[in-house]
Design a protein around this motif. Structure first.
Motif, PDB file in Angstrom:
ATOM      1  N   ASP A 606      14.773  13.149   5.449  1.00 15.70           N
ATOM      2  CA  ASP A 606      15.466  11.876   5.429  1.00 15.70           C
ATOM      3  C   ASP A 606      14.864  10.976   4.355  1.00 15.70           C
ATOM      4  O   ASP A 606      13.695  11.095   3.997  1.00 15.70           O
ATOM      5  CB  ASP A 606      15.352  11.213   6.810  1.00 15.70           C
ATOM      6  N   TYR A 607      15.691  10.026   3.840  1.00 16.75           N
ATOM      7  CA  TYR A 607      15.238   9.145   2.762  1.00 16.75           C
ATOM      8  C   TYR A 607      13.991   8.370   3.173  1.00 16.75           C
ATOM      9  O   TYR A 607      13.011   8.289   2.414  1.00 16.75           O
ATOM     10  CB  TYR A 607      16.355   8.173   2.389  1.00 16.75           C
ATOM     11  N   ASN A 608      14.017   7.792   4.371  1.00 15.00           N
ATOM     12  CA  ASN A 608      12.859   7.017   4.809  1.00 15.00           C
ATOM     13  C   ASN A 608      11.632   7.904   4.956  1.00 15.00           C
ATOM     14  O   ASN A 608      10.501   7.476   4.676  1.00 15.00           O
ATOM     15  CB  ASN A 608      13.169   6.318   6.135  1.00 15.00           C
ATOM     16  N   ASP A 609      11.838   9.143   5.403  1.00  9.31           N
ATOM     17  CA  ASP A 609      10.725  10.064   5.549  1.00  9.31           C
ATOM     18  C   ASP A 609      10.157  10.443   4.176  1.00  9.31           C
ATOM     19  O   ASP A 609       8.942  10.601   4.004  1.00  9.31           O
ATOM     20  CB  ASP A 609      11.194  11.320   6.297  1.00  9.31           C
ATOM     21  N   ILE A 610      11.043  10.555   3.173  1.00 14.20           N
ATOM     22  CA  ILE A 610      10.583  10.884   1.818  1.00 14.20           C
ATOM     23  C   ILE A 610       9.672   9.792   1.284  1.00 14.20           C
ATOM     24  O   ILE A 610       8.572  10.049   0.787  1.00 14.20           O
ATOM     25  CB  ILE A 610      11.787  11.089   0.881  1.00 14.20           C
ATOM     26  N   THR A 611      10.127   8.546   1.389  1.00 13.28           N
ATOM     27  CA  THR A 611       9.324   7.441   0.842  1.00 13.28           C
ATOM     28  C   THR A 611       8.011   7.289   1.606  1.00 13.28           C
ATOM     29  O   THR A 611       6.958   7.040   1.008  1.00 13.28           O
ATOM     30  CB  THR A 611      10.122   6.138   0.905  1.00 13.28           C
ATOM     31  N   LEU A 647       8.810   2.522  -5.456  1.00 18.48           N
ATOM     32  CA  LEU A 647       9.681   3.188  -4.479  1.00 18.48           C
ATOM     33  C   LEU A 647      10.902   2.345  -4.135  1.00 18.48           C
ATOM     34  O   LEU A 647      11.924   2.878  -3.700  1.00 18.48           O
ATOM     35  CB  LEU A 647       8.888   3.496  -3.211  1.00 18.48           C
ATOM     36  N   GLU A 648      10.811   1.029  -4.325  1.00 14.17           N
ATOM     37  CA  GLU A 648      11.958   0.176  -4.012  1.00 14.17           C
ATOM     38  C   GLU A 648      13.140   0.483  -4.922  1.00 14.17           C
ATOM     39  O   GLU A 648      14.294   0.331  -4.513  1.00 14.17           O
ATOM     40  CB  GLU A 648      11.558  -1.297  -4.147  1.00 14.17           C
ATOM     41  N   ASP A 649      12.865   0.875  -6.143  1.00 11.00           N
ATOM     42  CA  ASP A 649      13.938   1.164  -7.086  1.00 11.00           C
ATOM     43  C   ASP A 649      14.210   2.661  -7.232  1.00 11.00           C
ATOM     44  O   ASP A 649      15.098   3.053  -8.001  1.00 11.00           O
ATOM     45  CB  ASP A 649      13.596   0.594  -8.464  1.00 11.00           C
ATOM     46  N   ALA A 650      13.460   3.503  -6.526  1.00  8.43           N
ATOM     47  CA  ALA A 650      13.641   4.949  -6.651  1.00  8.43           C
ATOM     48  C   ALA A 650      14.915   5.378  -5.934  1.00  8.43           C
ATOM     49  O   ALA A 650      15.105   5.070  -4.758  1.00  8.43           O
ATOM     50  CB  ALA A 650      12.434   5.680  -6.076  1.00  8.43           C
ATOM     51  N   GLU A 651      15.779   6.076  -6.654  1.00  3.27           N
ATOM     52  CA  GLU A 651      17.046   6.511  -6.079  1.00  3.27           C
ATOM     53  C   GLU A 651      17.190   8.022  -6.061  1.00  3.27           C
ATOM     54  O   GLU A 651      17.879   8.562  -5.199  1.00  3.27           O
ATOM     55  CB  GLU A 651      18.207   5.908  -6.876  1.00  3.27           C
ATOM     56  N   VAL A 652      16.561   8.710  -7.000  1.00  2.09           N
ATOM     57  CA  VAL A 652      16.705  10.157  -7.090  1.00  2.09           C
ATOM     58  C   VAL A 652      15.315  10.781  -7.186  1.00  2.09           C
ATOM     59  O   VAL A 652      14.296  10.095  -7.347  1.00  2.09           O
ATOM     60  CB  VAL A 652      17.561  10.552  -8.317  1.00  2.09           C
ATOM     61  N   ARG A 653      15.294  12.108  -7.066  1.00  6.99           N
ATOM     62  CA  ARG A 653      14.017  12.826  -7.089  1.00  6.99           C
ATOM     63  C   ARG A 653      13.268  12.569  -8.397  1.00  6.99           C
ATOM     64  O   ARG A 653      12.034  12.467  -8.390  1.00  6.99           O
ATOM     65  CB  ARG A 653      14.288  14.325  -6.922  1.00  6.99           C
ATOM     66  N   ASN A 658       8.531  10.809 -11.401  1.00  2.00           N
ATOM     67  CA  ASN A 658       7.952   9.999 -12.479  1.00  2.00           C
ATOM     68  C   ASN A 658       6.856   9.080 -11.961  1.00  2.00           C
ATOM     69  O   ASN A 658       5.822   8.891 -12.617  1.00  2.00           O
ATOM     70  CB  ASN A 658       9.042   9.176 -13.164  1.00  2.00           C
ATOM     71  N   LEU A 659       7.074   8.506 -10.771  1.00  3.31           N
ATOM     72  CA  LEU A 659       6.034   7.650 -10.196  1.00  3.31           C
ATOM     73  C   LEU A 659       4.767   8.447  -9.912  1.00  3.31           C
ATOM     74  O   LEU A 659       3.650   8.010 -10.231  1.00  3.31           O
ATOM     75  CB  LEU A 659       6.556   6.998  -8.907  1.00  3.31           C
ATOM     76  N   SER A 660       4.939   9.628  -9.306  1.00  6.28           N
ATOM     77  CA  SER A 660       3.781  10.464  -8.991  1.00  6.28           C
ATOM     78  C   SER A 660       3.108  10.958 -10.271  1.00  6.28           C
ATOM     79  O   SER A 660       1.873  10.990 -10.361  1.00  6.28           O
ATOM     80  CB  SER A 660       4.228  11.655  -8.139  1.00  6.28           C
ATOM     81  N   LYS A 661       3.909  11.325 -11.242  1.00  2.00           N
ATOM     82  CA  LYS A 661       3.352  11.838 -12.493  1.00  2.00           C
ATOM     83  C   LYS A 661       2.509  10.782 -13.189  1.00  2.00           C
ATOM     84  O   LYS A 661       1.404  11.063 -13.683  1.00  2.00           O
ATOM     85  CB  LYS A 661       4.493  12.307 -13.395  1.00  2.00           C
ATOM     86  N   ASN A 662       2.999   9.548 -13.235  1.00  2.00           N
ATOM     87  CA  ASN A 662       2.232   8.469 -13.866  1.00  2.00           C
ATOM     88  C   ASN A 662       0.932   8.210 -13.112  1.00  2.00           C
ATOM     89  O   ASN A 662      -0.116   7.944 -13.717  1.00  2.00           O
ATOM     90  CB  ASN A 662       3.066   7.197 -13.926  1.00  2.00           C
ATOM     91  N   PHE A 663       0.997   8.271 -11.765  1.00  2.00           N
ATOM     92  CA  PHE A 663      -0.199   8.052 -10.945  1.00  2.00           C
ATOM     93  C   PHE A 663      -1.242   9.136 -11.221  1.00  2.00           C
ATOM     94  O   PHE A 663      -2.425   8.845 -11.456  1.00  2.00           O
ATOM     95  CB  PHE A 663       0.221   8.048  -9.469  1.00  2.00           C
TER      96      PHE A 663
END
Length: 794
Positions: A606-611, A647-653, A658-663
C-alpha cells in the motif's frame, strides 16, 4: 392584403427602383472614374513638382548648413586662439620658463603644470610647445620632455623658429602642420606666439600651439551622416589655396589624387566642374576671418537619382490613387444593394451578415434593431452555457462527495434539468484523472492560468468522450478530474472497457501535446445508482496511488487494486545489514544493488506502507552509520530529513529511488572523505585535546590556533576545520568564550581590578575589549559590575 403580400410588394418595388437607378449609377461611376484619373494625374504632377523643389531646396540648405558650420568652427578657433594667447602671455609659470637664463627643473615643472591645466579645459588642443631661445630648449606637452631645438621631430617647425624673417612676417594666422603622407592633408593647424624679449642669435622665444584639425571637419562629418546627402565631398583650403583637409566619399579610393584634381578647379567660376572624370556641382565660401575656402562637390548623379526616385514615387502614388478610386466606385455600387440584401435576410428570418450604417433612416433603424437582438441572443446563450457549466460542476461534486442534502426527488429534478438522468437509470463507470507532478505544474503557473488549465482539461475530456459515449466531465479538488460514462446497454463489458482504454490514451496524448503536462487515470468497475458514487470515488482515487508502481501516465484498472499486499511490508534484516555494511565501506554501487534486492517487493504494498517503510529504512541507516561514524551524525540527519520531506511530493517509484539514491550517495561521499583522511576518525579525541589545551592555557595572551595546531601536530587549517565541524565554533571564538566566562567569574566573585583580571585570562585592556564585552554580555562593563554588586548587597 396579408403581411406576406405586403412585404412581397414592398420588396418588389424596391427591386424595381434599384434596377431603374442602376443605369444612372453606371454613368455616374464612369464619370467619377474619369474625374479620378484626371485628378490623379494632376495630383501626381503637383506632388512631383513639390518634391523636386523640396529636394533641391534641401540639398541647398544642407550644403549651406555644412558651410556655415565650418565657418563657425573657424571663427570659434580664432576666438579660442585669441583667448589662449591672452592666457599664455599672462601666465607667470609659462612666461617664467620662457625667460629662464639657464635650465631649471622647477621652472619646467611649473610650466608643465600650467600647460596641463590649460589642456584640460581645451580638449581640441593637441599639443603645446614652449621654446626658450636663451637656453635653446623646447618643452613638448605631448611627450612631457624638454629637448634642444635641433632634436625636435617636426623639421618644418624647427626651420620656422630658426628663420628670423618668419617671426617678422608671421601675421598670426594658423599654418598647416604634420601632413598625412597618404593624402597630404594637414593633421593639425599651428599658431606661433613669439616673445619679443630674450632673443638670441636673431631667434625669439616662442609658444607654439597645435589645434587638432578634426575640430573643423567633425561638424561636417556629423551633419552629413545624419542627412540624406552623404555623397558630397568637402575640402578645406587656406588663404594660399593649400589643401588643409577634407571629408570625402567612401567610394573614392585615391583620396590624394582626387583632392589634387579638385584643387585645380578651386579658382574656376563654373558651378559644374569635372573631377576625375565625374561631373560635380561645386559650391563654396570664404566668409571667415582667415580667408580660408571651403568647397563642396556634390555628384550630379546622386541628385538625378533622387529626382528619379521622386518621379517613381509619384507614379506609385498615382497608381495607388487610381486603385483606391476603383474600390470606392465598387463600394458605392455595393452599398446600393445592401438595403435590399438586409431586408431579404430579415424576411427570411436570418441574422444580418454584419452591422453597417445606411443613408436611409428606416434601413438604419431596422439594421440597428436586428443587430441588437442578435447580440442579446449571443450574450444570453453564453450566460446560459456558463450557468449550466457551473451548476453541473457543483451538482456532480456534491454527488460524489455525498454532500447533497436535498431529498431524492430534488436530486432527480436537478439531474433532469441538467440533462443528466442517465446517471440514475443506466450503468456507469467512473474515471478519475490526476495531474502528474502537480506541485511542479502549480509552481510554474499563476492562479488564473491554473483555472484555465482545469477548464481546458474538462473540455478536452468531455469533448473526446462525447464522441463515443454519453458522459460528463468535471473537476474535483485541485489536481483531479472525473469522467462519468454511461455503459451502452447493447455493448458487452469487454468491448466497453476496450473503448474506454482507447479514450484514455487519446485524452492523455492531447493533454500532453497541448497543455504540456501528463495525467494518470484510474477507472472503476461498472455500477448503477447515484448513491454509490461516493464509495466508488474513494476506491478509484485510492487506486491512483498505484502509480507509485506503474509510473506517470498509467491507466489503472479496478483489478490492479487487488494486487496490493494487505500485510505490512517487512524488509529483510539480512539485506538491511548488507546495505549498512556497504554504505559504511563507502561503496555506493554495491550498496545500491543491495537496496534494489531489499525493495524488490516494496512497491507491491500500500502507498502508506511504502512511505512508512522508506522512513524506517532511512532512519535505520542513519542509526547504524552514526554509531560507526559519530562525526557524521549531523550531515546524516540532514540527509534523512531531505528524504522524509521529499516523500510528500513522491508519486512514482522513480521519485522514491531518487530520494534513496541521493541519501546513500551523500553518505558514501562523507565516508570516503573520512577514509581518505584517517585523522578524521579521531576527530572527537582531537576536539577534546584542543578544549583541554584551551582550558589549561587560556591565560597565555599568545595562545592561538597556530600554537594549538603545533602542539597536536596538525596543520592550522585542518585543526580549525575539525573543531568547527564538531563544535559549530571556531577555535578563536571558543577561546574568547572561555576567557569571557572567566572575566565574568572574577567580576562576580572577586574585587580584583580589571587590569589584574585581564592578565589572568590573557586579554589586553583596550577599547576593543570593551566592545567585545558589550557584544558578548549585552551590556557595558560598568552596567555588568553594578548588576552583580546590587545582587551582592541584597
Amino acid at each position: 392584403m396579408t403581411l406576406g403580400e405586403k412585404l412581397h410588394f414592398d420588396f418588389k418595388g424596391i427591386k424595381q427602383n434599384a434596377a431603374e437607378e442602376r443605369s444612372f449609377f453606371s454613368t455616374l461611376s464612369i464619370s467619377f472614374l474619369i474625374v479620378s484619373i484626371i485628378s490623379s494625374v494632376l495630383l501626381t504632377t503637383l506632388l512631383a513638382a513639390v518634391f523636386i523643389r523640396s529636394m533641391t531646396q534641401s540639398v541647398r540648405n544642407n550644403t549651406q548648413q555644412l558651410l556655415s558650420q565650418t565657418n563657425y568652427a573657424i571663427e570659434k578657433i580664432n576666438e579660442d586662439a585669441n583667448r589662449l594667447e591672452g592666457f599664455l602671455f599672462t601666465n607667470n609659470g609659462i612666461m617664467s620658463y620662457l625667460s629662464l637664463p639657464e635650465p631649471s627643473v622647477s621652472g619646467i615643472v611649473q610650466a608643465q603644470l600650467e600647460v596641463n591645466k590649460m589642456l584640460i579645459t581645451m580638449p581640441y588642443v593637441q599639443s603645446v610647445y614652449l621654446y626658450n631661445a636663451r637656453i635653446d630648449n623646447m618643452y613638448c606637452s605631448d611627450t612631457g620632455h624638454q629637448v634642444p631645438l635641433d632634436s625636435v621631430k617636426d623639421q618644418e617647425m624647427f626651420a620656422r623658429l630658426e628663420d628670423p624673417s618668419f617671426a617678422e612676417s608671421y601675421d598670426g594666422r594658423p599654418l598647416p602642420g604634420q601632413l598625412d603622407e597618404s593624402t597630404e592633408a594637414a593633421e593639425v593647424i599651428t599658431y606661433y606666439y613669439f616673445i619679443g624679449s630674450g632673443a638670441v642669435d636673431n631667434r625669439q622665444s616662442a609658444i607654439i600651439v597645435n589645434f587638432d584639425i578634426s575640430v573643423l571637419i567633425d561638424p561636417i562629418s556629423s551633419i552629413r551622416n545624419l542627412s540624406f546627402d552623404s555623397a558630397s565631398n568637402f575640402i578645406l583650403l587656406d588663404s594660399s589655396d593649400t589643401f588643409l583637409t577634407g571629408v570625402l566619399n567612401l567610394d573614392i579610393s585615391d583620396e590624394k589624387g582626387w583632392a589634387e584634381e579638385a584643387l585645380k578647379t578651386a579658382d574656376s567660376p563654373d558651378f559644374y566642374v569635372s573631377v576625375d572624370g565625374k561631373t560635380y556641382l561645386k559650391t563654396g565660401t570664404d566668409n571667415n576671418s582667415y580667408g580660408w575656402t571651403l568647397l563642396n562637390f556634390t555628384p550630379l548623379s546622386s541628385i538625378f537619382q533622387n529626382y528619379l526616385f521622386i518621379m517613381l514615387m509619384c507614379l506609385l502614388v498615382m497608381i495607388l490613387v487610381l486603385i483606391i478610386s476603383w474600390f470606392i466606385c465598387r463600394r458605392f455600387a455595393k452599398q446600393l444593394n445592401q438595403p435590399l440584401e438586409a431586408l431579404s435576410h430579415i424576411v427570411k428570418g436570418k441574422n444580418p451578415k454584419d452591422n453597417r450604417t445606411f443613408e436611409t433612416k428606416e434601413f438604419r433603424t431596422i439594421m440597428e434593431t436586428v443587430t441588437s437582438l442578435y447580440e442579446n441572443n449571443e450574450q444570453l446563450r453564453s450566460l446560459q452555457h456558463k450557468s449550466r457549466y457551473s451548476l453541473i460542476q457543483s451538482t456532480l461534486n456534491d454527488l460524489i462527495t455525498d454532500h447533497h442534502l436535498a431529498p431524492p426527488q430534488q436530486v432527480h429534478q436537478d439531474l433532469e434539468y441538467l440533462g443528466l438522468t442517465y446517471l440514475e437509470t443506466g450503468k456507469l463507470c467512473m474515471t478519475v484523472f490526476k495531474m502528474d507532478n502537480y506541485r511542479q505544474v502549480l509552481s510554474s503557473h499563476s492562479s488564473d492560468e491554473m483555472w484555465a488549465l482545469r477548464f481546458s482539461v474538462v473540455n478536452i475530456v468531455e469533448e473526446l468522450g462525447s464522441a463515443s459515449f454519453t458522459c460528463s466531465a468535471f473537476s474535483h479538488d485541485d489536481d483531479k478530474f472525473i469522467l462519468l460514462t454511461a455503459c451502452p446497454p447493447d455493448d458487452d463489458l469487454v468491448a466497453f472497457e476496450n473503448h474506454l482504454l482507447e479514450l484514455f490514451k487519446t485524452v492523455q496524448e492531447n493533454i500532453s501535446k497541448y497543455l504540456h503536462f501528463t495525467m494518470t487515470a484510474a477507472y472503476s468497475p461498472v455500477f448503477q445508482g447515484t448513491e454509490q458514487l461516493p464509495m466508488y470515488y474513494r476506491r478509484t482515487a485510492d487506486a491512483l496511488h498505484l502509480k507509485m508502481r506503474y509510473g506517470h501516465e498509467a491507466v489503472i484498472d479496478p483489478y490492479q487494486s487487488d494486487e496490493i499486499q494487505p500485510e505490512v511490508f517487512q524488509f529483510s534484516a539480512k539485506y538491511f545489514s548488507q546495505l549498512c555494511d556497504q554504505l559504511a565501506a563507502g561503496q555506493f554501487e554495491a550498496a545500491w544493488e543491495v537496496y534494489e534486492k531489499l525493495t524488490d517487493h516494496l512497491f507491491e504494498a500500500d502507498y502508506n506502507d511504502i512511505t512508512a517503510t522508506v522512513v524506517r529504512l532511512a532512519h535505520g541507516v542513519y542509526e547504524r552509520l552514526s554509531e560507526k561514524y559519530p562525526m557524521l551524525q549531523e550531515p546524516l540527519m540532514n540527509s534523512m530529513k531531505l528524504v522524509i520531506a521529499g516523500l510528500e511530493d513522491a508519486e512514482v517509484r522513480e521519485d522514491i529511488d531518487n530520494l534513496s539514491k541521493n541519501f546513500f550517495r551523500k553518505a558514501c561521499e562523507e565516508i570516503q572523505q573520512i577514509k581518505e583522511n584517517p585523522a578524521q576518525q579521531k576527530a572527537p579525541l582531537l576536539v577534546a585535546r584542543i578544549i583541554e589545551i584551551i582550558e589549561e592555557e587560556y591565560a597565555d595572551p599568545t595562545l592561538c590556533l597556530a600554537g594549538i595546531a603545533e602542539k597536536i601536530g596538525l596543520s592550522s587549517n585542518y585543526t580549525g576545520h575539525i573543531f568547527k565541524q564538531h563544535t559549530q565554533k571556531s577555535v578563536a571564538q571558543y577561546l574568547l568564550d572561555v576567557r569571557m566566562d572567566k572575566v565574568a567569574y572574577y567580576i562576580q566573585n572577586t574585587n580584583l581590578p580589571l587590569t589584574k583580571i585581564l592578565e589572568k585570562v590573557g586579554l589586553e585592556k583596550n577599547n576593543y575589549f570593551y566592545t567585545r564585552f558589550k557584544n558578548y554580555f549585552g551590556m557595558s562593563l560598568g552596567d555588568y559590575r553594578q548588576k552583580f554588586q546590587a545582587k551582592g548587597n541584597e
